[in-house]
Design a protein around this motif. Structure first.
Motif, PDB file in Angstrom:
ATOM      1  N   VAL A  92      12.547   6.927 -15.270  1.00  0.00           N
ATOM      2  CA  VAL A  92      12.420   6.442 -13.896  1.00  0.00           C
ATOM      3  C   VAL A  92      10.977   5.992 -13.713  1.00  0.00           C
ATOM      4  O   VAL A  92      10.048   6.803 -13.759  1.00  0.00           O
ATOM      5  N   LYS A  93      10.801   4.695 -13.544  1.00  0.00           N
ATOM      6  CA  LYS A  93       9.469   4.099 -13.428  1.00  0.00           C
ATOM      7  C   LYS A  93       9.068   4.012 -11.961  1.00  0.00           C
ATOM      8  O   LYS A  93       9.781   3.408 -11.150  1.00  0.00           O
ATOM      9  N   ILE A  94       7.927   4.614 -11.630  1.00  0.00           N
ATOM     10  CA  ILE A  94       7.381   4.528 -10.280  1.00  0.00           C
ATOM     11  C   ILE A  94       6.369   3.386 -10.248  1.00  0.00           C
ATOM     12  O   ILE A  94       5.414   3.365 -11.030  1.00  0.00           O
ATOM     13  N   GLU A  95       6.586   2.425  -9.365  1.00  0.00           N
ATOM     14  CA  GLU A  95       5.651   1.310  -9.230  1.00  0.00           C
ATOM     15  C   GLU A  95       5.568   0.910  -7.768  1.00  0.00           C
ATOM     16  O   GLU A  95       6.240   1.495  -6.917  1.00  0.00           O
ATOM     17  N   SER A  96       4.735  -0.076  -7.472  1.00  0.00           N
ATOM     18  CA  SER A  96       4.530  -0.431  -6.069  1.00  0.00           C
ATOM     19  C   SER A  96       4.201  -1.906  -5.920  1.00  0.00           C
ATOM     20  O   SER A  96       3.447  -2.469  -6.727  1.00  0.00           O
ATOM     21  N   ARG A  97       4.752  -2.500  -4.894  1.00  0.00           N
ATOM     22  CA  ARG A  97       4.385  -3.878  -4.564  1.00  0.00           C
ATOM     23  C   ARG A  97       2.951  -3.961  -4.054  1.00  0.00           C
ATOM     24  O   ARG A  97       2.349  -5.030  -4.072  1.00  0.00           O
ATOM     25  N   THR A  98       2.411  -2.844  -3.579  1.00  0.00           N
ATOM     26  CA  THR A  98       1.032  -2.851  -3.086  1.00  0.00           C
ATOM     27  C   THR A  98       0.024  -2.851  -4.232  1.00  0.00           C
ATOM     28  O   THR A  98      -1.135  -3.211  -4.032  1.00  0.00           O
ATOM     29  N   ARG A  99       0.452  -2.440  -5.421  1.00  0.00           N
ATOM     30  CA  ARG A  99      -0.414  -2.464  -6.605  1.00  0.00           C
ATOM     31  C   ARG A  99       0.470  -2.661  -7.833  1.00  0.00           C
ATOM     32  O   ARG A  99       0.711  -1.744  -8.603  1.00  0.00           O
ATOM     33  N   MET A 409      11.631  -5.177  -9.644  1.00  0.00           N
ATOM     34  CA  MET A 409      10.791  -4.294  -8.836  1.00  0.00           C
ATOM     35  C   MET A 409      11.650  -3.506  -7.840  1.00  0.00           C
ATOM     36  O   MET A 409      12.324  -4.080  -6.988  1.00  0.00           O
ATOM     37  N   GLY A 410      11.656  -2.182  -7.981  1.00  0.00           N
ATOM     38  CA  GLY A 410      12.397  -1.336  -7.055  1.00  0.00           C
ATOM     39  C   GLY A 410      13.903  -1.491  -7.121  1.00  0.00           C
ATOM     40  O   GLY A 410      14.610  -1.092  -6.185  1.00  0.00           O
ATOM     41  N   GLU A 411      14.395  -2.017  -8.229  1.00  0.00           N
ATOM     42  CA  GLU A 411      15.826  -2.325  -8.329  1.00  0.00           C
ATOM     43  C   GLU A 411      16.712  -1.102  -8.098  1.00  0.00           C
ATOM     44  O   GLU A 411      17.822  -1.219  -7.570  1.00  0.00           O
ATOM     45  N   HIS A 412      16.234   0.070  -8.466  1.00  0.00           N
ATOM     46  CA  HIS A 412      17.094   1.256  -8.436  1.00  0.00           C
ATOM     47  C   HIS A 412      16.662   2.279  -7.395  1.00  0.00           C
ATOM     48  O   HIS A 412      17.105   3.428  -7.435  1.00  0.00           O
ATOM     49  N   VAL A 413      15.799   1.878  -6.465  1.00  0.00           N
ATOM     50  CA  VAL A 413      15.229   2.863  -5.552  1.00  0.00           C
ATOM     51  C   VAL A 413      16.301   3.530  -4.692  1.00  0.00           C
ATOM     52  O   VAL A 413      16.270   4.749  -4.473  1.00  0.00           O
ATOM     53  N   HIS A 414      17.272   2.775  -4.226  1.00  0.00           N
ATOM     54  CA  HIS A 414      18.281   3.374  -3.346  1.00  0.00           C
ATOM     55  C   HIS A 414      19.168   4.349  -4.111  1.00  0.00           C
ATOM     56  O   HIS A 414      19.446   5.458  -3.624  1.00  0.00           O
ATOM     57  N   GLU A 415      19.618   3.960  -5.302  1.00  0.00           N
ATOM     58  CA  GLU A 415      20.519   4.853  -6.040  1.00  0.00           C
ATOM     59  C   GLU A 415      19.796   6.116  -6.497  1.00  0.00           C
ATOM     60  O   GLU A 415      20.374   7.212  -6.497  1.00  0.00           O
ATOM     61  N   ILE A 416      18.521   6.003  -6.872  1.00  0.00           N
ATOM     62  CA  ILE A 416      17.782   7.188  -7.305  1.00  0.00           C
ATOM     63  C   ILE A 416      17.459   8.081  -6.111  1.00  0.00           C
ATOM     64  O   ILE A 416      17.543   9.313  -6.204  1.00  0.00           O
ATOM     65  N   ALA A 417      17.113   7.475  -4.975  1.00  0.00           N
ATOM     66  CA  ALA A 417      16.877   8.270  -3.767  1.00  0.00           C
ATOM     67  C   ALA A 417      18.124   9.063  -3.392  1.00  0.00           C
ATOM     68  O   ALA A 417      18.039  10.226  -2.966  1.00  0.00           O
ATOM     69  N   ARG A 418      19.269   8.454  -3.579  1.00  0.00           N
ATOM     70  CA  ARG A 418      20.528   9.121  -3.237  1.00  0.00           C
ATOM     71  C   ARG A 418      20.959  10.119  -4.318  1.00  0.00           C
ATOM     72  O   ARG A 418      21.227  11.292  -4.031  1.00  0.00           O
ATOM     73  N   ASP A 419      20.995   9.663  -5.574  1.00  0.00           N
ATOM     74  CA  ASP A 419      21.624  10.459  -6.629  1.00  0.00           C
ATOM     75  C   ASP A 419      20.706  11.528  -7.213  1.00  0.00           C
ATOM     76  O   ASP A 419      21.173  12.613  -7.579  1.00  0.00           O
ATOM     77  N   LEU A 420      19.417  11.231  -7.333  1.00  0.00           N
ATOM     78  CA  LEU A 420      18.497  12.191  -7.941  1.00  0.00           C
ATOM     79  C   LEU A 420      17.686  12.963  -6.913  1.00  0.00           C
ATOM     80  O   LEU A 420      17.268  14.092  -7.178  1.00  0.00           O
ATOM     81  N   ALA A 434      10.470   1.999   7.222  1.00  0.00           N
ATOM     82  CA  ALA A 434       9.081   2.437   7.406  1.00  0.00           C
ATOM     83  C   ALA A 434       8.142   1.886   6.334  1.00  0.00           C
ATOM     84  O   ALA A 434       6.945   2.179   6.356  1.00  0.00           O
ATOM     85  N   GLY A 435       8.665   1.094   5.411  1.00  0.00           N
ATOM     86  CA  GLY A 435       7.824   0.492   4.379  1.00  0.00           C
ATOM     87  C   GLY A 435       7.472   1.419   3.238  1.00  0.00           C
ATOM     88  O   GLY A 435       6.529   1.144   2.482  1.00  0.00           O
ATOM     89  N   VAL A 436       8.232   2.503   3.065  1.00  0.00           N
ATOM     90  CA  VAL A 436       7.953   3.444   1.973  1.00  0.00           C
ATOM     91  C   VAL A 436       8.321   2.836   0.626  1.00  0.00           C
ATOM     92  O   VAL A 436       7.676   3.114  -0.386  1.00  0.00           O
ATOM     93  N   PHE A 437       9.322   1.964   0.605  1.00  0.00           N
ATOM     94  CA  PHE A 437       9.808   1.412  -0.662  1.00  0.00           C
ATOM     95  C   PHE A 437       9.086   0.107  -1.016  1.00  0.00           C
ATOM     96  O   PHE A 437       9.697  -0.853  -1.477  1.00  0.00           O
ATOM     97  N   GLN A 438       7.791   0.073  -0.809  1.00  0.00           N
ATOM     98  CA  GLN A 438       6.997  -1.114  -1.129  1.00  0.00           C
ATOM     99  C   GLN A 438       6.336  -0.968  -2.497  1.00  0.00           C
ATOM    100  O   GLN A 438       6.116   0.122  -2.976  1.00  0.00           O
TER     101      GLN A 438
END
Length: 438
Positions: A92-99, A409-420, A434-438
């Motif tokens: 699970v890769k953590i990355e950000s549109r802000t950086r 970028m962030g392709e799996h954020v919703h499924e990981i937030a839900r499933d993991l 709220a812009g958390v998934f940026q």
């Protein structure tokens, strides 16, 4: 240079390396013979946990079921987690549109557009077999995903400047307080400790300080930076990945996690061990061009065609005599009128070490050995189409690896937030708003 934010350093000689106070402070030469014997340092966790059972994952590979939380970026960290993922680990890769990762910014082909995070071949090569979660780590709510993922993970990988993870509350001690069995690997230029730990550097820094740059080139000319390939950047990841595998085995045996501190500088110095030994004997190793003091004769010689070359090496005088019997006294004249592949085939048939000096097109399109070993995995990218991705060069007899394409970028954020992470759809929508998934 460093005070002005310029990446500048000394091109050390081997004797300078032996006297380096940074390496001394890190105990790098605290060995029986005063020469380095480690590739990375390990700090074992203080808590002992029940040894986790060997996981059974759904993907093939020796690391199937190992769970990796990936804070890596650029080359070193990305190749580390790519290697683990291609060998079966769940990444699970953590990355950000802000950086964004540097590899998401590099426009290399006409299909890549500035401002599009997802169409860069470099990123695609470096990030196979991963899922992506985009998070703005400056938002406190990001911990609603990070904390459950720390609990989930066996391994955390990062290659930020030392101290960055601590500022985020994600240093090893903080992680181990939450997940005592966790294995963390940190890659940096100078390591996590020592007087130079906070200094900035890149691959060329490690090469120059290690003595490699000083010894590259010809004796009557200035040192040169050794080639276009970032030497340290492509060696350090395999040290880090091997360290992870060893640490996981150690955890199975002892129940203890650990923190692996991988310093590019030290790993580059490790490659210079023979020259350091010469310096300890009072000798001063010198640049030798294409020659090698341990080899009777070797050189890179022209072949027929535009910018075509072959490399020939004769370890012994007998090998050199065998070569001259085939070519006559002027080896370069003999090679210069012959096809490079034909030269290599003929000399190899006579037991003489010879290889074509290949360019990228040679390796991708014509190298039978690489093709035969599946060095490129054909993956279909939604924006770039199907193309060969660099495969992990480690093969096991009982496993067929199945890498999958790099994520958007962030392709799996919703499924990981839900499933993991166990978040509800309503809470996921709130975090998104709220812009958390940026």
């Amino acid at each position: 240079g460093l005070r002005r934010g310029i990446n500048a350093c000394v091109a050390n000689e081997p004797a300078d390396v032996l006297a380096d106070p940074h390496l001394a402070a890190r105990g790098f030469f605290d060995t029986a013979d005063g020469l380095p014997d480690r590739f990375a340092s390990f700090r074992e966790g203080t808590a002992q946990v029940d040894a986790p059972a060997i996981h059974t994952g759904t993907r093939p590979g020796p690391l199937s079921g190992v769970k990796v939380l990936d804070f890596a970026w650029a080359l070193v960290g990305s190749i580390t987690t790519k290697t683990l993922g291609d060998l079966g680990a769940e990444i699970v890769k953590i990355e950000s549109r802000t950086r964004p990762d540097l590899a998401r910014l590099d426009v290399q082909v006409s299909a890549s557009k500035p401002g599009n995070w997802d169409d860069k071949p470099w990123f695609s090569h470096l990030n196979t077999s991963k899922r992506s979660v985009s998070l703005n780590m400056k938002k406190p709510e990001a911990r609603e995903l990070i904390d459950p993922l720390i609990d989930w993970a066996d391994v955390v990988v990062e290659n930020f400047s030392p101290g960055t993870m601590a500022k985020l509350g994600l240093d090893y001690d903080s992680l181990a307080a939450r997940n005592p069995g966790i294995v963390m690997v940190s890659g940096s230029v100078f390591g996590q400790t020592g007087p130079m730990a906070q200094e900035w550097g890149v691959d060329g820094t490690g090469g120059a300080l290690s003595g490699r740059t000083f010894l590259t080139g010809w004796a009557d000319r200035d040192p040169v930076i050794p080639g276009a390939v970032p030497f340290g950047d492509v060696i350090v990841p395999y040290v880090m990945a091997a360290g992870v595998a060893g640490a996981l085995q150690h955890r199975r045996e002892t129940g203890r996690g650990c923190h692996i501190d991988a310093s590019m500088y030290e790993i580059c110095v490790q490659q210079m061990r023979d020259y350091l030994a010469q310096a300890k004997r009072g000798e001063r190793p010198q640049r030798m061009g294409n020659a090698d003091a341990r080899v009777f004769w070797q050189d890179v010689l022209p072949a027929a065609g535009d910018d075509r070359w072959v490399a020939i090496s004769c370890p012994t005088e007998a090998d050199h005599a065998k070569l001259l019997a085939l070519t006559g006294p002027d080896v370069a004249a003999w090679t210069s009128i012959r096809d490079d592949q034909a030269i290599a085939a003929e000399l190899q048939a006579h037991g003489i070490a010879c290889g074509v000096v290949q360019d990228c097109e040679d390796m991708i399109e014509r190298d039978a050995q690489l093709i035969g070993r599946g060095a490129l995995a054909m993956l279909d990218h939604p924006l770039l189409g199907p193309f060969g991705h660099i495969a992990t060069p480690i093969q096991f007899s009982r496993d067929t690896f199945q890498p999958f394409r790099a994520p958007g970028m962030g392709e799996h954020v919703h499924e990981i937030a839900r499933d993991l992470c166990g978040l509800t759809e309503a809470r996921i929508a709130e975090l998104d708003q709220a812009g958390v998934f940026q």
